[in-house]
Design an enzyme around this catalytic site. Structure first.
Site, PDB file in Angstrom:
ATOM      1  N   CYS A   1      54.471  55.491 -49.818  1.00 24.54           N
ATOM      2  CA  CYS A   1      53.787  54.534 -50.687  1.00 24.54           C
ATOM      3  C   CYS A   1      54.707  54.009 -51.786  1.00 24.54           C
ATOM      4  O   CYS A   1      54.399  54.148 -52.972  1.00 24.54           O
ATOM      5  CB  CYS A   1      52.561  55.198 -51.293  1.00 24.54           C
ATOM      6  SG  CYS A   1      51.476  55.844 -50.041  1.00 24.54           S
TER       7      CYS A   1
ATOM      8  N   ARG B   1      68.639  59.219 -48.863  1.00 20.63           N
ATOM      9  CA  ARG B   1      69.933  58.719 -49.334  1.00 20.63           C
ATOM     10  C   ARG B   1      69.930  57.221 -49.671  1.00 20.63           C
ATOM     11  O   ARG B   1      70.552  56.823 -50.666  1.00 20.63           O
ATOM     12  CB  ARG B   1      71.052  59.056 -48.342  1.00 20.63           C
ATOM     13  CG  ARG B   1      71.208  60.576 -48.101  1.00 20.63           C
ATOM     14  CD  ARG B   1      72.504  60.936 -47.409  1.00 20.63           C
ATOM     15  NE  ARG B   1      73.653  60.682 -48.252  1.00 20.63           N
ATOM     16  CZ  ARG B   1      74.445  59.646 -48.138  1.00 20.63           C
ATOM     17  NH1 ARG B   1      74.258  58.763 -47.189  1.00 20.63           N
ATOM     18  NH2 ARG B   1      75.459  59.485 -48.971  1.00 20.63           N
TER      19      ARG B   1
HETATM   20  N1  LLP Z   1      81.770  72.342 -51.883  1.00 17.78           N
HETATM   21  C1  LLP Z   1      81.042  72.165 -52.984  1.00 17.78           C
HETATM   22  C2  LLP Z   1      81.237  73.051 -54.120  1.00 17.78           C
HETATM   23  C3  LLP Z   1      80.091  71.130 -53.042  1.00 17.78           C
HETATM   24  O1  LLP Z   1      79.378  70.959 -54.140  1.00 17.78           O
HETATM   25  C4  LLP Z   1      79.905  70.288 -51.924  1.00 17.78           C
HETATM   26  C5  LLP Z   1      78.920  69.205 -51.936  1.00 17.78           C
HETATM   27  C6  LLP Z   1      80.690  70.527 -50.767  1.00 17.78           C
HETATM   28  C7  LLP Z   1      81.618  71.555 -50.794  1.00 17.78           C
HETATM   29  C8  LLP Z   1      80.558  69.710 -49.525  1.00 17.78           C
HETATM   30  O2  LLP Z   1      80.890  68.387 -49.749  1.00 17.78           O
HETATM   31  P1  LLP Z   1      80.922  67.363 -48.498  1.00 17.78           P
HETATM   32  O3  LLP Z   1      82.057  67.779 -47.590  1.00 17.78           O
HETATM   33  O4  LLP Z   1      79.627  67.467 -47.802  1.00 17.78           O
HETATM   34  O5  LLP Z   1      81.145  66.046 -49.110  1.00 17.78           O
HETATM   35  N2  LLP Z   1      73.524  64.745 -51.460  1.00 17.78           N
HETATM   36  C9  LLP Z   1      74.737  63.965 -51.557  1.00 17.78           C
HETATM   37  C10 LLP Z   1      75.961  64.837 -51.432  1.00 17.78           C
HETATM   38  C11 LLP Z   1      76.036  65.931 -52.458  1.00 17.78           C
HETATM   39  C12 LLP Z   1      77.246  66.810 -52.280  1.00 17.78           C
HETATM   40  C13 LLP Z   1      77.093  68.057 -53.063  1.00 17.78           C
HETATM   41  N3  LLP Z   1      78.186  68.971 -52.945  1.00 17.78           N
HETATM   42  C14 LLP Z   1      74.719  62.871 -50.520  1.00 17.78           C
HETATM   43  O6  LLP Z   1      73.784  62.797 -49.721  1.00 17.78           O
HETATM   44  O7  LLP Z   1      75.622  62.038 -50.486  1.00 17.78           O
END
Ligand code: LLP
Length: 427
Positions: free
Chosen positions: A355, A324
């Site tokens: 690396c 992240r």
């Molecule tokens: N529902 C859908 C359709 C989603 O695409 C996501 C997250 C969630 C729920 C859950 O969202 P949350 O409550 O976790 O914010 N890798 C990124 C975050 C990508 C989120 C993708 N979708 C990061 O590390 O910030």
């Protein structure tokens, strides 16, 4: 922050604060993800209390393993899966298919079929191609009842988060835009097809959202769309799934937005804008459940002072267990568990073992003076999108994951071995 200020322990779940991380590191090795299972359960319960029963869907993508799937099941949540792989992990762990919500902007024929054959409770439709794909599978498999689908909508609101994780704008690759009548056309297409059961609307405007007003604007737009759906079709909107997105608190200065406030904002917006019978409100949190309940524990391997530049503290993980910082410029705090109450005069960059110069865990971190080789460093709020986005870059094995319940550790994901790293190679 004044450098001498001790680490802010409110960033760490109580079960982890009470644990002996040195003993856990000795037993399970480092890097190590340590989750407070009691805190995870409390977080699920908080959501159910605020939103309602059978209305909270845990987003598996934030952190998924068999133990987590079982926990989510025991706490009575639904489960959002976004690929065939996540679906498999859920079913393999025994999660009831009826409480699975199947997402994905590009589900393959096989994935769609696997979902319907398993009997997932809801499929969230993301494109016109997918409607045709679902209808074809239904025609071929002739299920006893028509599968329930939600139509994913991009309401066109800015969520004020990192652009990579902002999904509700009109530029988004997800769902159907409301403007120009595309979302309405998708609903009509589902209803008039007569093959699928239209269950309602879905919208996920983004992730790490601190400003709740963005949800209000989304609800306003969705309410207007619901009015158009009522005028244009016989279908009713049984369910309004507003996705996930509630922010986690990574840094001391980040706001801690209570779930109750978030729930009140959503309900307030529905009360203000929805006309006619209100749908069931459903949410889909990932990060705000998983992130605050874990820390990652690393061991320091070198401390390098570069005259005129600064100090690098290198640990035994890095961008392979937490991408992240590299991907989003995300900031984290860090502490030395054995010296948690001490002042932190040392300014340093905590870096990994990969690396790449960009392989940073915490830029401009504060640690107690005299940090040395062999010390442990823990980074809080790493329970979401850390392990789930982990990689084997530089053939670094992925860490183990431990759950703490009532103070007792339980290994829930074993550490990868070097043997695991070559298991896919065909010679
Ligand atoms: N529902 C859908 C359709 C989603 O695409 C996501 C997250 C969630 C729920 C859950 O969202 P949350 O409550 O976790 O914010 N890798 C990124 C975050 C990508 C989120 C993708 N979708 C990061 O590390 O910030």
């Amino acid at each position: 922050m004044i450098p001498e200020t001790p680490f802010d322990t409110s960033l760490v779940a109580p079960g982890i604060l009470a644990a002996d991380l040195d003993a856990l590191a000795d037993e399970f090795g480092t890097p190590l993800f340590v989750y407070d299972e009691d805190a995870l359960r409390r977080r699920c319960q908080e959501y159910v209390a605020a939103i309602g029963p059978d209305a909270v869907t845990y987003a598996a993508k934030s952190f998924l393993c068999t133990a987590m799937v079982r926990l989510v099941d025991e706490e009575g949540l639904r489960l959002d899966v976004a690929t065939g792989g996540e679906l498999h992990a859920a079913l393999n762990a025994g999660f009831p298919a009826a409480r699975i919500v199947f997402h994905g902007n590009n589900k393959s024929d096989d994935e769609v079929r696997a979902g319907l054959e398993a009997g997932v409770g809801r499929t969230v439709i993301d494109s016109f191609d997918e409607i045709a794909r679902l209808e074809a599978v239904v025609a071929a498999t002739k299920p006893a009842v028509p599968p329930t689908v939600l139509v994913r909508v991009t309401p066109g609101v800015e969520a004020h988060t990192h652009e990579f994780i902002e999904t509700g704008t009109e530029r988004s690759k997800f769902g159907f835009t409301v403007s120009e009548g595309v979302a309405l056309a998708a609903v009509r297409r589902v209803v008039e097809g007569g093959v699928l059961h239209f269950g309602g609307l879905h919208s996920h405007i983004g992730s790490q959202i601190e400003r709740l007003d963005a949800y209000g604007r989304a609800v306003e737009i969705l309410s207007a769309l619901a009015g158009q759906v009522a005028d244009a079709t016989e279908a009713s909107i049984e369910e309004l799934n507003l996705g996930g997105g509630l922010a986690a608190r990574y840094l001391t200065d980040d706001p801690d937005v209570p779930v109750s406030e978030y729930a009140a904002a959503l309900r307030g917006a529905i009360d203000a804008h929805w006309s006619g019978e209100q749908p069931r409100l459903v949410v889909e949190p990932g990060r705000s459940i998983a992130a605050p309940c874990a820390v990652t524990v690393y061991r320091v391997g070198t401390v390098k002072e570069i005259p005129g530049v600064g100090t690098y503290v290198a640990v035994d993980g890095g961008m392979s267990d937490n991408p992240r910082p590299v991907l989003y410029g995300a900031g984290y705090e860090a502490y030395v568990p054995a010296r948690i109450a001490e002042g932190r005069p040392l300014r340093c960059n905590i870096v990994g073992k990969h690396c790449e110069q960009g392989d940073v865990i915490v830029n401009d971190a504060r640690l107690p003076s005299g940090v040395r080789v062999g010390d442990l460093i823990a980074t809080p709020t790493t329970g979401a999108y850390g392990y789930s986005m982990a990689s084997n870059y530089n053939k670094v094995p992925r860490p183990a994951v431990v759950f703490l319940r009532g103070g007792e550790p339980r290994l829930v994901v074993r550490r990868e071995t070097y043997e695991d790293l070559v298991r896919l190679d065909v010679v």
